[in-house]
Design an enzyme around this catalytic site. Structure first.
Site, short mmCIF file in Angstrom:
data_model
loop_
_atom_site.label_atom_id
_atom_site.label_comp_id
_atom_site.label_asym_id
_atom_site.label_seq_id
_atom_site.Cartn_x
_atom_site.Cartn_y
_atom_site.Cartn_z
N ASP A 121 5.97 42.12 -0.56
CA ASP A 121 7.35 42.41 -0.95
C ASP A 121 8.06 41.15 -1.42
OD1 ASP A 121 7.82 45.29 -0.36
OD2 ASP A 121 7.25 44.71 1.65
N SER A 122 7.85 40.07 -0.69
CA SER A 122 8.55 38.82 -1.03
C SER A 122 8.07 38.26 -2.36
CB SER A 122 8.35 37.80 0.09
OG SER A 122 8.90 38.27 1.30
#
Length: 396
Positions: A167-168
């Site tokens: 996600d990051s």
């Protein structure tokens, strides 16, 4: 005045990939308006470690943001969103592809009210392709992007990194895409879609994985704390059973390590004198280094390696990080007051800009709809009667 002051972002989405993008933009001055449904809060408000029901990640990921409520599933809420989009620069969403179109809020609809709108779309598999309609969390992106296959030890199943790295990474690429689209809009006046797939964000960091396989038939496997053939570059135990990473695989640096160990002759030994030789004798070399480090205290080891110019660092826990003088000197541990939790420490801003640095002005909004009046009345000019009507209709 941050580098992105004057840029208005509507953040629609939950959990990590989308909100982290909003955080990065907000750190540098963008006005980020986070939208939550009026009947349910963002799960991140209560995600992970909590104190009195408040998630400790929420203030980090939602810092600098304004928070409003709006029901996008109802036509009246969709009409209000279009009014907001008409005055915005960026719409940021991380729903499954097709969700915004189902609500009549896809890019084609939004550009009719604002031709310059930039739409950041983050999803598991992107907006096109045979997998685009599938649900895709960060963990799936890490798996299919190739990262999990090479993470861990060869004699055990694949493992994960201890954070939501997929996600990051997607958020970082979405932020880059946003900045590119804003720069291009300065020339054309037109907006566009920035399509970021989580699996692609992960895959893009996989170094030589593809040509290694395509040209040599080589499949990179799990190798624990080493890269095969690259030595010494491992973790080594100290007298206190701490672990220190030492990277001395370059010939010149290895010579300095040998001197630090009091064994300069190692650098002339044919088993260790060259990069290839060290790679072939990797296990033996690591054992020799580990025998030495186990005889030295952590602080003394780091001091010796620093004096000889050998890259090294202790493997830090959260306790080490928040007390490290270098972190503190570079404002990487901020301390602010939270309305419910008191003093609240959180990560600082990356990167550092010399003239227009980023800034954290406030922690994530503690209450849902905290900025409804400011946005709906201050920006859109709604009257008290209109606000009350939206509340009765359960739009806000």
């Amino acid at each position: 005045m941050g580098a992105l002051t004057g840029i208005r972002v509507l953040e629609v989405g939950t959990l990590l990939a989308g909100p982290f993008t909003g955080r990065l933009l907000g750190d540098f001055g963008a006005e980020v308006i986070k939208i939550e449904p009026p009947d349910r809060s963002d799960p991140m408000r209560h995600w992970g470690q909590q104190i009195d029901g408040e998630g400790l990640l929420w203030p980090v990921q939602s810092r600098n943001k304004k928070c409003i409520t709006l029901n996008l599933r109802k036509p009246e809420g969709q009409r209000v969103f279009k009014e907001l989009a008409a005055e915005a620069d960026v719409v940021l969403e991380n729903f499954r592809p097709g969700t915004m179109e189902k609500w009549g809020l896809g890019y084609e609809e939004l550009k009719t009210v604002n031709p310059g709108i930039i739409m950041l779309r983050t999803s598991g598999f992107g907006q096109t392709g045979p997998y685009s309609s599938q649900a895709g969390f960060g963990s799936v992106g890490e798996a299919m992007g190739g990262l999990r296959y090479v993470t861990g030890y060869g004699d055990r199943p694949p493992t994960r990194v201890g954070i939501s790295i997929g996600d990051s990474l997607a958020a970082l690429f979405a932020t880059i895409g946003c900045l590119l689209a804003l720069q291009e809009r300065n020339k054309s006046g037109q907006g566009q879609v920035v399509d970021t797939a989580i699996y692609e964000a992960v895959f893009s960091l996989m170094e030589g994985l593809v040509p290694e396989y395509a040209l040599k038939g080589y499949v990179r496997e799990r190798s624990g704390n080493i890269l095969p053939g690259v030595a010494p570059a491992n973790i080594y135990e100290t007298k206190e059973s701490d672990y220190v990473v030492i990277g001395a695989n370059a010939d010149t640096v290895f010579k300095r390590l040998a001197q630090a160990m009091g064994a300069p002759e190692m650098a002339e030994d044919e088993r260790y004198a060259t990069h290839n030789a060290r790679g072939q004798n990797q296990d033996e070399l690591d054992n020799l280094i580990n025998e030495w480090t186990q005889s030295v205290s952590t602080d003394d080891l780091l001091q010796i390696l620093s004096e000889f110019g050998v890259p090294a660092g202790k493997i830090y826990s959260a306790k080490d990080i928040v007390n490290d003088p270098h972190y503190l000197a570079r404002d990487m541990i901020l301390s602010m007051m939270h309305p419910h939790l008191g003093e609240f420490k959180l990560p600082g801003i990356v990167p550092k800009l010399s003239r227009t640095p980023g800034e954290v002005n406030w922690l994530g909004p503690a209450e849902m709809g905290e900025h409804n009046s400011e946005v709906y009345q201050g920006q859109l000019g709604y009257t008290d009667g209109q606000i009350n009507q939206l509340k009765r209709l359960e739009i806000i």
